[in-house]
Scaffold this motif. Structure first.
Motif, PDB file in Angstrom:
ATOM      1  N   GLY A  37       0.833  -1.210   0.000  1.00 31.03           N
ATOM      2  CA  GLY A  37       0.000   0.000   0.000  1.00 31.03           C
ATOM      3  C   GLY A  37       0.859   1.247   0.000  1.00 31.03           C
ATOM      4  N   GLY A  38       0.656   2.076  -1.040  1.00 31.51           N
ATOM      5  CA  GLY A  38       1.468   3.295  -1.185  1.00 31.51           C
ATOM      6  C   GLY A  38       0.685   4.548  -0.871  1.00 31.51           C
ATOM      7  N   GLY A  39      -0.001   4.559   0.277  1.00 39.49           N
ATOM      8  CA  GLY A  39      -0.607   5.790   0.802  1.00 39.49           C
ATOM      9  C   GLY A  39       0.329   6.379   1.844  1.00 39.49           C
ATOM     10  N   TYR A  40      -0.191   7.371   2.600  1.00 38.57           N
ATOM     11  CA  TYR A  40       0.668   8.012   3.601  1.00 38.57           C
ATOM     12  C   TYR A  40       1.241   6.990   4.584  1.00 38.57           C
ATOM     13  CZ  TYR A  40      -1.777  12.316   2.164  1.00 38.57           C
ATOM     14  OH  TYR A  40      -2.310  13.364   1.457  1.00 38.57           O
ATOM     15  N   ALA A  41       0.404   6.023   5.004  1.00 37.31           N
ATOM     16  CA  ALA A  41       0.870   5.078   6.025  1.00 37.31           C
ATOM     17  C   ALA A  41       2.038   4.259   5.490  1.00 37.31           C
ATOM     18  CB  ALA A  41      -0.276   4.168   6.461  1.00 37.31           C
ATOM     19  N   GLU A  60       2.628  -1.056  -4.468  1.00 40.71           N
ATOM     20  CA  GLU A  60       1.357  -0.324  -4.590  1.00 40.71           C
ATOM     21  C   GLU A  60       0.642  -0.805  -5.852  1.00 40.71           C
ATOM     22  OE1 GLU A  60      -0.878   1.959  -3.255  1.00 40.71           O
ATOM     23  OE2 GLU A  60      -1.853   1.782  -5.217  1.00 40.71           O
ATOM     24  N   ALA A  61      -0.646  -1.137  -5.692  1.00 43.70           N
ATOM     25  CA  ALA A  61      -1.390  -1.735  -6.801  1.00 43.70           C
ATOM     26  C   ALA A  61      -1.521  -0.786  -7.992  1.00 43.70           C
ATOM     27  CB  ALA A  61      -2.780  -2.150  -6.322  1.00 43.70           C
ATOM     28  N   GLY A  73      -9.117  15.961   1.432  1.00 46.33           N
ATOM     29  CA  GLY A  73      -9.346  17.399   1.481  1.00 46.33           C
ATOM     30  C   GLY A  73      -8.100  18.200   1.800  1.00 46.33           C
ATOM     31  N   GLY A  74      -7.019  17.519   2.164  1.00 47.29           N
ATOM     32  CA  GLY A  74      -5.766  18.222   2.447  1.00 47.29           C
ATOM     33  C   GLY A  74      -5.804  19.032   3.736  1.00 47.29           C
ATOM     34  N   VAL A 210      -0.361  -6.789  -4.781  1.00 49.78           N
ATOM     35  CA  VAL A 210      -0.008  -7.969  -3.978  1.00 49.78           C
ATOM     36  C   VAL A 210      -1.216  -8.899  -3.958  1.00 49.78           C
ATOM     37  CG1 VAL A 210       0.583  -8.764  -1.656  1.00 49.78           C
ATOM     38  CG2 VAL A 210       1.658  -6.698  -2.600  1.00 49.78           C
ATOM     39  N   LEU A 246      -6.458  -9.550   1.185  1.00 47.70           N
ATOM     40  CA  LEU A 246      -5.123 -10.090   1.484  1.00 47.70           C
ATOM     41  C   LEU A 246      -5.065 -10.690   2.872  1.00 47.70           C
ATOM     42  CD1 LEU A 246      -2.375  -7.532   0.408  1.00 47.70           C
ATOM     43  CD2 LEU A 246      -2.825  -9.835  -0.471  1.00 47.70           C
ATOM     44  N   SER A 259     -16.149   9.468   0.657  1.00 52.00           N
ATOM     45  CA  SER A 259     -16.242  10.892   0.957  1.00 52.00           C
ATOM     46  C   SER A 259     -16.094  11.621  -0.381  1.00 52.00           C
ATOM     47  CB  SER A 259     -15.126  11.287   1.929  1.00 52.00           C
ATOM     48  OG  SER A 259     -15.340  12.588   2.419  1.00 52.00           O
ATOM     49  N   GLY A 342     -13.365   9.354  -2.559  1.00 49.30           N
ATOM     50  CA  GLY A 342     -12.468   8.276  -2.146  1.00 49.30           C
ATOM     51  C   GLY A 342     -13.003   7.659  -0.874  1.00 49.30           C
ATOM     52  N   VAL A 344     -12.898   6.276   2.960  1.00 49.95           N
ATOM     53  CA  VAL A 344     -12.266   6.368   4.275  1.00 49.95           C
ATOM     54  C   VAL A 344     -12.581   5.078   5.030  1.00 49.95           C
ATOM     55  CG1 VAL A 344     -12.397   8.884   4.392  1.00 49.95           C
ATOM     56  CG2 VAL A 344     -14.282   7.541   5.259  1.00 49.95           C
ATOM     57  N   CYS A 367      -8.814   5.130   9.489  1.00 48.48           N
ATOM     58  CA  CYS A 367      -8.320   6.509   9.501  1.00 48.48           C
ATOM     59  C   CYS A 367      -9.354   7.477  10.025  1.00 48.48           C
ATOM     60  CB  CYS A 367      -7.889   6.928   8.103  1.00 48.48           C
ATOM     61  SG  CYS A 367      -9.267   7.297   7.001  1.00 48.48           S
ATOM     62  N   ARG A 370      -9.542  11.305   9.194  1.00 49.15           N
ATOM     63  CA  ARG A 370      -8.593  12.330   9.609  1.00 49.15           C
ATOM     64  C   ARG A 370      -7.192  11.720   9.555  1.00 49.15           C
ATOM     65  NH1 ARG A 370      -9.335  15.879  15.066  1.00 49.15           N
ATOM     66  NH2 ARG A 370     -11.448  16.191  14.320  1.00 49.15           N
TER      67      ARG A 370
HETATM   68  C1  LIG Z   1     -12.344  12.296  -0.065  1.00 45.88           C
HETATM   69  C2  LIG Z   1     -11.505  12.182   1.169  1.00 45.88           C
HETATM   70  C3  LIG Z   1     -11.262  13.324   1.926  1.00 45.88           C
HETATM   71  C4  LIG Z   1     -10.468  13.248   3.068  1.00 45.88           C
HETATM   72  N1  LIG Z   1     -10.121  14.397   3.694  1.00 45.88           N
HETATM   73  C5  LIG Z   1      -9.217  14.364   4.695  1.00 45.88           C
HETATM   74  C6  LIG Z   1      -8.719  15.567   5.252  1.00 45.88           C
HETATM   75  O1  LIG Z   1      -9.038  16.670   4.803  1.00 45.88           O
HETATM   76  N2  LIG Z   1      -7.857  15.470   6.305  1.00 45.88           N
HETATM   77  C7  LIG Z   1      -7.442  14.261   6.795  1.00 45.88           C
HETATM   78  O2  LIG Z   1      -6.659  14.222   7.750  1.00 45.88           O
HETATM   79  N3  LIG Z   1      -7.866  13.095   6.236  1.00 45.88           N
HETATM   80  C8  LIG Z   1      -8.717  13.125   5.204  1.00 45.88           C
HETATM   81  N4  LIG Z   1      -9.107  11.960   4.606  1.00 45.88           N
HETATM   82  C9  LIG Z   1      -8.543  10.697   5.103  1.00 45.88           C
HETATM   83  C10 LIG Z   1      -7.113  10.460   4.603  1.00 45.88           C
HETATM   84  O3  LIG Z   1      -7.024  10.764   3.246  1.00 45.88           O
HETATM   85  C11 LIG Z   1      -6.744   8.997   4.852  1.00 45.88           C
HETATM   86  O4  LIG Z   1      -6.903   8.731   6.222  1.00 45.88           O
HETATM   87  C12 LIG Z   1      -5.334   8.613   4.485  1.00 45.88           C
HETATM   88  O5  LIG Z   1      -4.987   9.093   3.217  1.00 45.88           O
HETATM   89  C13 LIG Z   1      -5.207   7.095   4.556  1.00 45.88           C
HETATM   90  O6  LIG Z   1      -3.908   6.746   4.159  1.00 45.88           O
HETATM   91  P1  LIG Z   1      -3.553   5.216   4.005  1.00 45.88           P
HETATM   92  O7  LIG Z   1      -2.134   5.141   3.634  1.00 45.88           O
HETATM   93  O8  LIG Z   1      -3.977   4.478   5.236  1.00 45.88           O
HETATM   94  O9  LIG Z   1      -4.524   4.653   2.853  1.00 45.88           O
HETATM   95  P2  LIG Z   1      -4.631   5.010   1.269  1.00 45.88           P
HETATM   96  O10 LIG Z   1      -4.100   6.338   0.945  1.00 45.88           O
HETATM   97  O11 LIG Z   1      -6.051   4.738   0.884  1.00 45.88           O
HETATM   98  O12 LIG Z   1      -3.672   3.961   0.600  1.00 45.88           O
HETATM   99  C14 LIG Z   1      -3.942   2.578   0.520  1.00 45.88           C
HETATM  100  C15 LIG Z   1      -3.278   2.076  -0.750  1.00 45.88           C
HETATM  101  O13 LIG Z   1      -3.229   0.650  -0.700  1.00 45.88           O
HETATM  102  C16 LIG Z   1      -3.259   0.209  -2.033  1.00 45.88           C
HETATM  103  N5  LIG Z   1      -3.594  -1.221  -2.066  1.00 45.88           N
HETATM  104  C17 LIG Z   1      -4.736  -1.805  -1.668  1.00 45.88           C
HETATM  105  N6  LIG Z   1      -4.655  -3.151  -1.850  1.00 45.88           N
HETATM  106  C18 LIG Z   1      -3.426  -3.394  -2.391  1.00 45.88           C
HETATM  107  C19 LIG Z   1      -2.765  -4.585  -2.814  1.00 45.88           C
HETATM  108  N7  LIG Z   1      -3.339  -5.793  -2.728  1.00 45.88           N
HETATM  109  N8  LIG Z   1      -1.514  -4.488  -3.321  1.00 45.88           N
HETATM  110  C20 LIG Z   1      -0.891  -3.275  -3.398  1.00 45.88           C
HETATM  111  N9  LIG Z   1      -1.498  -2.108  -3.017  1.00 45.88           N
HETATM  112  C21 LIG Z   1      -2.748  -2.186  -2.521  1.00 45.88           C
HETATM  113  C22 LIG Z   1      -4.302   1.091  -2.684  1.00 45.88           C
HETATM  114  O14 LIG Z   1      -4.157   1.111  -4.103  1.00 45.88           O
HETATM  115  C23 LIG Z   1      -4.020   2.439  -2.023  1.00 45.88           C
HETATM  116  O15 LIG Z   1      -3.214   3.301  -2.822  1.00 45.88           O
HETATM  117  C24 LIG Z   1      -9.934  11.990   3.492  1.00 45.88           C
HETATM  118  C25 LIG Z   1     -10.198  10.840   2.740  1.00 45.88           C
HETATM  119  C26 LIG Z   1     -10.967  10.931   1.587  1.00 45.88           C
HETATM  120  C27 LIG Z   1     -11.206   9.698   0.780  1.00 45.88           C
END
Ligand SMILES: Cc1cc2nc3c(=O)[nH]c(=O)nc-3n(C[C@H](O)[C@H](O)[C@H](O)COP(=O)(O)OP(=O)(O)OC[C@H]3O[C@@H](n4cnc5c(N)ncnc54)[C@H](O)[C@@H]3O)c2cc1C
Length: 432
Positions: A37-41, A60-61, A73-74, A210, A246, A259, A342, A344, A367, A370
């Motif tokens: 997973g290539g998000g912030y976490a 990252e998929a 929303g940043g 994955v 997974l 959201s 997207g 949450v 998450c 937030r």
């Molecule tokens: C519309 C919206 C508005 C928001 N606004 C805010 C805000 O203003 N402030 C705030 O603090 N938070 C906000 N949030 C929440 C915040 O964006 C999330 O909490 C945060 O980005 C989560 O990060 P993450 O790394 O956990 O998950 P994600 O960023 O969702 O990353 C998970 C990644 O895992 C990948 N993945 C999944 N399965 C697989 C696999 N099998 N193999 C490889 N990769 C895989 C996905 O492709 C994805 O890129 C918002 C969320 C949304 C959707």
């Protein structure tokens, strides 16, 4: 899960700096820690591990930032749903205060990373306003501000007049401002984390889904759609609101509603200076809250809950555009030219969950909407834990994977809850 709305239509995709190359995994590799997973976490885990000199690879998929991290929303807001006193009631004085320090540090960590790695991320650090929409919530925001102020945080209580001046609208009876908060271009930040992690030595592979994680003796084999595998002693799964089977039953531990955000074309200076003139971001105390802000190009963004299903047409954002004009009548006639959404991930207790399905296989999920700061901070904590094996590095306890009761019905629940909250939250005008 159906493929959600693609990244392309989001405003952030059109205004972010170019992404660093993240080629798919094309040969099998061995690393100490593999991150799914290539998000912030996931990216912040990789960065922290690489900075500790530990070989790490992110798979990252799609493209890094494709999930919630590239579409949110940043708003960079510290804290979680629970106030310090509630955390103390739940975890005792020492545990609650430690958790308060952790959740209170999350915005600092984001802005520190942006500065330390000189990331190309437009940001403003002017605070977050939480608007109280009922008299009961006025008391809540006063208490909340007081609890943080008692811990040395720069807070400001705003009465109705001060809210009118700060927000540029009539909606709220009162509010508080948290000076630690601010705003970023979220996809730029995800891409900044990629560059920083790569520079520190981490491998980041996009377009690499994955498909399985198998224990073979002392190591895990992480399997991908293309065929090449990663062999790793530790695995961190950080798939946010997009878990795809997974980890058995993981997707049943959360509800992952959509959201939605609609953004206008750039506003004229005349209109822009009437909306949140101090550059703060704002959300309110409704259960189905609205969150809004201006961005660095002077567009206005309105976010909130939409249908649980994937969107079908621009009509699915119409309620947000109407709400924007009700709050700021000067937006009537201004064109909304970006709409996206997207998922949450919400857990039953509204806390992030850490699981360790088996020793060395660590999962971070939840998450609560937030997660910009929270998941950045969670990534750092997970990295410290897998690097040291010391559970003291983790802010939250490791808990078993426990599916929500009757999870299969969750879409019905969510629809019913949304309808209920819409009725009980009231209209947009503050109720005296
Ligand atoms: C519309 C919206 C508005 C928001 N606004 C805010 C805000 O203003 N402030 C705030 O603090 N938070 C906000 N949030 C929440 C915040 O964006 C999330 O909490 C945060 O980005 C989560 O990060 P993450 O790394 O956990 O998950 P994600 O960023 O969702 O990353 C998970 C990644 O895992 C990948 N993945 C999944 N399965 C697989 C696999 N099998 N193999 C490889 N990769 C895989 C996905 O492709 C994805 O890129 C918002 C969320 C949304 C959707």
């Amino acid at each position: 899960m159906a493929v959600p709305f693609p990244l392309a239509p989001s405003l952030w995709a059109t205004t972010a700096p170019a992404a660093a190359p993240t080629p798919p995994l094309d040969q099998s590799i061995a690393v100490e820690t593999c991150i799914v997973g290539g998000g912030y976490a996931g990216l912040s885990t990789a960065l922290r591990l690489a900075e500790r000199g530990i070989a790490a690879a992110v798979l990252e998929a799609r493209e890094p930032g494709w999930g919630a991290s590239g579409r949110n929303g940043g708003q960079v807001i510290p804290g979680i749903k629970y106030d310090p006193s509630e955390l103390i009631a739940k975890y005792g004085t020492a545990g609650g205060e430690a958790l308060t320090r952790f959740v209170g540090s999350t915005a600092d960590r984001v802005f520190d990373l942006i500065a330390r790695h000189q990331m190309d991320v437009p940001f403003v650090r002017a605070g977050w306003i939480q608007g109280a929409h009922t008299q009961a919530m006025v008391e809540t925001v006063k208490r909340r501000a007081g609890e943080w102020a008692a811990r040395g945080v720069s807070t400001r209580l705003l009465d109705r007049d001060a809210m009118r001046e700060a927000v540029g609208a009539e909606q709220y009876l009162a509010g508080w401002q948290d000076g630690r908060a601010g705003s970023i271009q979220p996809l730029a930040y995800a891409r900044g984390l990629v560059r920083a992690a790569q520079k520190a030595g981490a491998q980041i592979h996009g377009d690499t889904r994955v498909t399985g994680i198998v224990k073979r003796g002392e190591v895990f084999e992480i399997q991908t759609t293309q065929g090449p595998t990663v062999t790793a002693r530790r695995v961190v799964v950080a798939t946010g609101g997009y878990p795809d089977g997974l980890i058995p039953r993981l997707n049943q531990t959360i509800i992952a509603p959509n959201s939605f955000i609609a953004a206008t074309e750039p506003l004229s200076d005349t209109i822009a200076k009437t909306i949140l003139p101090g550059g703060q971001v704002i959300s309110d105390t409704r259960q189905l809250l609205f969150y809004y802000r201006r961005d660095h190009t002077n567009r206005f963004l309105m976010g909130g809950r939409g249908p649980f299903r994937e969107p079908k047409s621009a009509d699915d954002w119409a309620h947000l555009e109407r709400a924007a004009v009700r709050i700021y009548p000067q937006l009537a006639g201004v064109k909304f030219d970006h709409r996206w959404c997207g998922r949450v991930s919400l857990t039953r207790d509204f806390l992030p969950h850490i699981h360790e399905s088996e020793p060395g296989l660590v999962v971070d999920i939840g998450c609560m909407g937030r997660g910009v700061g929270l998941q950045t901070a969670m990534g750092e904590a997970l990295a410290d834990y897998v690097a040291t094996g010391d559970k003291a590095a983790l802010p939250f306890p490791v808990v078993p994977v426990t599916p929500l009761p009757l999870h299969a019905l969750h879409k019905l629940y969510v629809s019913a809850i949304i309808t209920w909250y819409r009725m009980t939250d009231g209209g947009l005008k503050a109720s005296a």
